[in-house]
Design a protein around this motif. Sequence first.
Motif, short mmCIF file in Angstrom:
data_model
loop_
_atom_site.label_atom_id
_atom_site.label_comp_id
_atom_site.label_asym_id
_atom_site.label_seq_id
_atom_site.Cartn_x
_atom_site.Cartn_y
_atom_site.Cartn_z
N CYS A 106 39.15 33.47 33.07
CA CYS A 106 38.71 34.87 32.95
C CYS A 106 38.51 35.48 34.33
O CYS A 106 37.88 34.89 35.21
CB CYS A 106 37.40 34.93 32.16
SG CYS A 106 36.73 36.59 31.98
N VAL A 107 39.04 36.70 34.51
CA VAL A 107 38.89 37.46 35.75
C VAL A 107 38.40 38.86 35.38
O VAL A 107 38.93 39.50 34.47
CB VAL A 107 40.23 37.55 36.51
CG1 VAL A 107 40.14 38.55 37.67
CG2 VAL A 107 40.64 36.18 37.02
N LEU A 108 37.39 39.33 36.10
CA LEU A 108 36.88 40.69 35.89
C LEU A 108 37.86 41.69 36.49
O LEU A 108 38.17 41.63 37.69
CB LEU A 108 35.50 40.84 36.53
CG LEU A 108 34.86 42.23 36.44
CD1 LEU A 108 34.62 42.64 34.98
CD2 LEU A 108 33.54 42.25 37.23
N ALA A 109 38.35 42.61 35.68
CA ALA A 109 39.33 43.60 36.14
C ALA A 109 38.64 44.77 36.84
O ALA A 109 37.54 45.18 36.45
CB ALA A 109 40.14 44.12 34.96
N HIS A 110 39.29 45.28 37.89
CA HIS A 110 38.87 46.47 38.65
C HIS A 110 37.37 46.81 38.53
O HIS A 110 36.99 47.79 37.90
CB HIS A 110 39.70 47.69 38.24
CG HIS A 110 39.99 47.82 36.77
ND1 HIS A 110 39.02 48.07 35.82
CD2 HIS A 110 41.16 47.75 36.10
CE1 HIS A 110 39.57 48.15 34.63
NE2 HIS A 110 40.87 47.95 34.77
N PRO A 111 36.52 45.99 39.15
CA PRO A 111 35.08 46.18 39.02
C PRO A 111 34.58 47.50 39.61
O PRO A 111 33.46 47.93 39.29
CB PRO A 111 34.49 44.99 39.79
CG PRO A 111 35.56 44.60 40.75
CD PRO A 111 36.86 44.83 40.01
N GLY A 112 35.38 48.16 40.44
CA GLY A 112 34.97 49.43 41.01
C GLY A 112 35.31 50.63 40.16
O GLY A 112 35.13 51.77 40.59
N MET A 113 35.79 50.40 38.93
CA MET A 113 36.22 51.50 38.07
C MET A 113 35.41 51.56 36.78
O MET A 113 35.87 52.08 35.77
CB MET A 113 37.71 51.37 37.77
CG MET A 113 38.60 51.47 38.98
SD MET A 113 40.32 51.02 38.63
CE MET A 113 40.74 52.22 37.37
#
Length: 276
Positions: free
Chosen positions: A186-193
């Motif tokens: 699991c990878v967190l996608a675009h955390p700045g959005m």
Amino acid sequence: MPGYDLHTHSTFSDGTATPAENVALARERGLEGIAVTDHDTMDGWGEALAAASDSDLRIVPGVELSAEHDGASLHVLGYWVDPTHEGLRSELRRLHDTRFRRGEMIVEKLQALGHDISFERVRRIAGDDLIARPHIAQAMVETGIVATERDAFDSYISDDGPAYVPKHALAPVNALALIRDAGGACVLAHPGMWRGADSVPDALIEEMAAGGMAGIEVDHPDQDEDQRARYRVLAERLGLVATGASDCHGARYDFRLGSETTPSVLVDELRRRASP
């Protein structure tokens, strides 16, 4: 162009290119591999694998799973999940059905605001695949409600917009657990959005890292250098793999496939961290 683009979309969700077309573009641009990560579906894997079968391009099977935190959308990427895992398949079916009704409700809100938009047109744009907000945005542009799809999000259908309807998706930690249970990384996608341009709270990222999250998407076209530096430091502190990816949606974002990539050594590390 070395490396892997670990976040791409196709016509199986809200991209404008088929999986085979994404594969062809990746080969043309000299990528080592791409991940197939459509929203809430694994249906594009077969076409991508077949298209890449006569080449050295490696396909990373994946899915961008919808989650929700504090009333706003949040996306997590699951790589190498087992496509037969019943829990994951059940959640994807639920999300597919929820997306259909959600699309209807967003259109109903737009109509209540006085805009002439047809849900049937949205369905035709989406074709046989799941309905996502970019399909609604495209219909809004076609009917003259807004000039661009970005305007549709900014003025109407973003998480705080007047026509927004929540997904009622899983909490991020539960989405993480589901991906791990299905054997994935699991990878967190675009955390700045998150919430448009906000950042996913550090406390949540820390909780997910403690729960076995493998990585965080650091290099993304819509995250500026300050954000990237911040997430790179956070990844190092939490022992997460820092990934790079274009989040390509075909023509929607100017065919930016390969604009950000992940080195093969880090892809191998992600694969190693996938649950057995």
